[in-house]
Motif scaffolding. Structure first.
Motif, PDB file in Angstrom:
ATOM      1  N   ARG A 171      -2.885   6.741   4.172  1.00 51.73           N
ATOM      2  CA  ARG A 171      -2.642   5.300   4.145  1.00 51.73           C
ATOM      3  C   ARG A 171      -3.660   4.537   4.979  1.00 51.73           C
ATOM      4  O   ARG A 171      -3.942   3.368   4.733  1.00 51.73           O
ATOM      5  CB  ARG A 171      -1.236   4.988   4.676  1.00 51.73           C
ATOM      6  CG  ARG A 171      -0.111   5.530   3.827  1.00 51.73           C
ATOM      7  CD  ARG A 171       1.228   5.318   4.512  1.00 51.73           C
ATOM      8  NE  ARG A 171       1.268   5.948   5.830  1.00 51.73           N
ATOM      9  CZ  ARG A 171       2.261   5.794   6.695  1.00 51.73           C
ATOM     10  NH1 ARG A 171       3.285   5.018   6.384  1.00 51.73           N
ATOM     11  NH2 ARG A 171       2.241   6.419   7.850  1.00 51.73           N
ATOM     12  N   TRP A 182      -7.450   0.139   5.783  1.00 47.98           N
ATOM     13  CA  TRP A 182      -6.305   0.413   4.914  1.00 47.98           C
ATOM     14  C   TRP A 182      -6.316  -0.588   3.770  1.00 47.98           C
ATOM     15  O   TRP A 182      -7.107  -1.544   3.754  1.00 47.98           O
ATOM     16  CB  TRP A 182      -4.991   0.318   5.697  1.00 47.98           C
ATOM     17  CG  TRP A 182      -4.701  -1.064   6.249  1.00 47.98           C
ATOM     18  CD1 TRP A 182      -4.003  -2.076   5.648  1.00 47.98           C
ATOM     19  CD2 TRP A 182      -5.148  -1.586   7.509  1.00 47.98           C
ATOM     20  NE1 TRP A 182      -3.972  -3.194   6.455  1.00 47.98           N
ATOM     21  CE2 TRP A 182      -4.663  -2.914   7.610  1.00 47.98           C
ATOM     22  CE3 TRP A 182      -5.905  -1.065   8.560  1.00 47.98           C
ATOM     23  CZ2 TRP A 182      -4.914  -3.730   8.713  1.00 47.98           C
ATOM     24  CZ3 TRP A 182      -6.160  -1.885   9.663  1.00 47.98           C
ATOM     25  CH2 TRP A 182      -5.659  -3.197   9.737  1.00 47.98           C
ATOM     26  N   SER A 211       2.225   9.724   2.477  1.00 53.97           N
ATOM     27  CA  SER A 211       1.009  10.438   2.123  1.00 53.97           C
ATOM     28  C   SER A 211       0.771  11.680   2.951  1.00 53.97           C
ATOM     29  O   SER A 211      -0.345  12.149   3.055  1.00 53.97           O
ATOM     30  CB  SER A 211      -0.177   9.491   2.294  1.00 53.97           C
ATOM     31  OG  SER A 211      -0.167   8.925   3.578  1.00 53.97           O
ATOM     32  N   TRP A 228       1.081   1.556  10.586  1.00 56.02           N
ATOM     33  CA  TRP A 228       0.475   2.769  10.038  1.00 56.02           C
ATOM     34  C   TRP A 228      -0.515   3.424  10.997  1.00 56.02           C
ATOM     35  O   TRP A 228      -0.661   4.647  10.990  1.00 56.02           O
ATOM     36  CB  TRP A 228      -0.236   2.444   8.724  1.00 56.02           C
ATOM     37  CG  TRP A 228       0.694   2.082   7.617  1.00 56.02           C
ATOM     38  CD1 TRP A 228       2.054   2.186   7.616  1.00 56.02           C
ATOM     39  CD2 TRP A 228       0.325   1.549   6.345  1.00 56.02           C
ATOM     40  NE1 TRP A 228       2.566   1.748   6.419  1.00 56.02           N
ATOM     41  CE2 TRP A 228       1.527   1.348   5.620  1.00 56.02           C
ATOM     42  CE3 TRP A 228      -0.875   1.215   5.754  1.00 56.02           C
ATOM     43  CZ2 TRP A 228       1.527   0.836   4.325  1.00 56.02           C
ATOM     44  CZ3 TRP A 228      -0.880   0.702   4.464  1.00 56.02           C
ATOM     45  CH2 TRP A 228       0.316   0.523   3.760  1.00 56.02           C
ATOM     46  N   THR A 265       2.786   4.783   0.520  1.00 52.70           N
ATOM     47  CA  THR A 265       3.412   5.442   1.658  1.00 52.70           C
ATOM     48  C   THR A 265       3.695   6.884   1.316  1.00 52.70           C
ATOM     49  O   THR A 265       3.582   7.310   0.180  1.00 52.70           O
ATOM     50  CB  THR A 265       4.738   4.740   2.034  1.00 52.70           C
ATOM     51  OG1 THR A 265       5.609   4.795   0.908  1.00 52.70           O
ATOM     52  CG2 THR A 265       4.500   3.309   2.436  1.00 52.70           C
ATOM     53  N   GLY A 304      -5.068   5.495  -1.631  1.00 48.26           N
ATOM     54  CA  GLY A 304      -5.399   6.225  -0.414  1.00 48.26           C
ATOM     55  C   GLY A 304      -6.785   5.871   0.084  1.00 48.26           C
ATOM     56  O   GLY A 304      -7.640   5.414  -0.676  1.00 48.26           O
ATOM     57  N   ASP A 362      -3.090  11.436   7.089  1.00 48.28           N
ATOM     58  CA  ASP A 362      -2.379  10.296   6.546  1.00 48.28           C
ATOM     59  C   ASP A 362      -3.368   9.451   5.761  1.00 48.28           C
ATOM     60  O   ASP A 362      -4.260   8.831   6.331  1.00 48.28           O
ATOM     61  CB  ASP A 362      -1.764   9.479   7.692  1.00 48.28           C
ATOM     62  CG  ASP A 362      -0.839   8.387   7.198  1.00 48.28           C
ATOM     63  OD1 ASP A 362      -0.946   8.002   6.018  1.00 48.28           O
ATOM     64  OD2 ASP A 362      -0.017   7.894   7.996  1.00 48.28           O
ATOM     65  N   ALA A 392       0.843  -1.188   0.000  1.00 47.59           N
ATOM     66  CA  ALA A 392       0.000   0.000   0.000  1.00 47.59           C
ATOM     67  C   ALA A 392       0.882   1.242   0.000  1.00 47.59           C
ATOM     68  O   ALA A 392       2.039   1.214   0.391  1.00 47.59           O
ATOM     69  CB  ALA A 392      -0.921   0.024   1.207  1.00 47.59           C
TER      70      ALA A 392
END
Length: 316
Positions: A161, A176, A6, A148, A4, A217, A159, A2
């Motif tokens: 993520r 996520w 962000s 995260w 990163t 996202g 964020d 996923a």
């Protein structure tokens, strides 16, 4: 993997456009991947039963540990103190490791996976764990350890993520994405296919699958109706093109449910839009939302934004 990095994005569409793609970096050898896998397995054992003697075979001399830079001795002490205070703590890895090589002078990789952890077996939650590992003279060692959710709660900027909300209308949880090749289960490559799992921190909620997705996202939207549910807006990424498909999900009957039909976006014309501009409550029609969808207009030969009111999906 996923996405990163962000932090500090003005809009979710901008985030989609500028974030690094979830793809394989510089090649690691099969032996490297085997050694990294063995390292992570040993790390998981250590987290359940921390011993100073085994830590030196896992960690580098200095570690970025959940946002703090610490020497190895401090990491050992913190792990030992935590387990002593919480003797019933357990954790386990619940999906396949995603190992992405990093572009550094010495071999290094970002390892992401989902772990189940809890102070009691009955209170386990899922977490999007991340470890940065580097190859040293004595072998592969962990240089950074985090997840995260922790990082999202530590920072002031949004964020994308991970998103937190009451997606079932009652209990706060986190969501996520993780991406993998559906055939191999490993890191996605441009020559193959890729799909995303939509995870929830509640282990009772099975991941939903998104096709043609290499990461992306997520954002929580509140107040779209009177149900008390927050909705999860998802911005998947693909290898090329400014066009993408966005999704809106919530949790009903203990499962992820598509709240509205998926809709198209285009970052050329929606670069700085926020989630609330894409999906907004329809004040005139309770239980419906206004969706701003990008479409190609044949007559104008241009991209236009069409807004339409659509009902939120409610399971009987």
């Amino acid at each position: 993997m996923a996405v990163t990095g962000s932090k500090g994005m003005r809009g979710a569409a901008a985030l989609m456009f500028f974030l690094p793609l979830a793809c394989a970096g510089a090649a690691l050898t099969p032996q490297d991947e085997q050694e990294i896998g063995k390292l992570i397995a040993q790390w998981n054992v250590f987290k359940n039963r921390p011993q100073a003697a085994s830590a030196a075979a896992l960690y580098a001399g200095q570690i970025t540990f959940y946002g703090k830079t610490l020497p190895l001795s401090a990491v050992v002490e913190q792990n030992a103190a935590f387990v002593q205070k919480h003797p019933h703590y357990t954790q386990k890895i619940v999906n396949r490791l995603t190992i992405d090589a990093l572009d550094e002078a010495q071999p290094a990789a970002q390892v992401t996976f989902v772990k189940a952890a809890g102070l009691e077996a009955s209170s386990e939650c899922y977490y999007p764990a991340t470890l940065l590992v580097a190859k040293q003279a004595e072998g592969w060692r962990i240089r950074e350890e985090s997840d995260w959710i922790t990082e999202s709660n530590q920072q002031k900027e949004k964020d994308y993520r991970v998103a937190g909300g009451r997606f079932n209308g009652v209990t706060k949880s986190y969501a996520w994405l993780s991406a993998s090749d559906p055939k191999t289960g490993g890191v996605c490559d441009e020559s193959g296919d890729c799909e995303c799992d939509v995870w929830n921190s509640d282990p009772a909620i099975a991941p939903a699958k998104l096709p043609s997705c290499i990461g992306g996202g997520v954002e929580a939207l509140a107040g779209l109706d009177e149900s008390g549910r927050d909705r999860l807006l998802i911005y998947p990424q693909w290898w090329t093109s400014a066009w993408s498909v966005a999704y809106l999900y919530d949790i009903q009957q203990k499962q992820w449910v598509k709240a509205i039909p998926s809709f198209s976006m285009n970052t050329n014309v929606q670069e700085n839009v926020q989630g609330k501009e894409l999906v907004a409550r329809d004040a005139r029609h309770p239980g419906q939302v206004i969706v701003a969808q990008a479409k190609w207009d044949e007559e104008k030969e241009d991209i236009v934004i069409e807004k339409a009111s659509v009902p939120l999906n409610v399971l009987n």
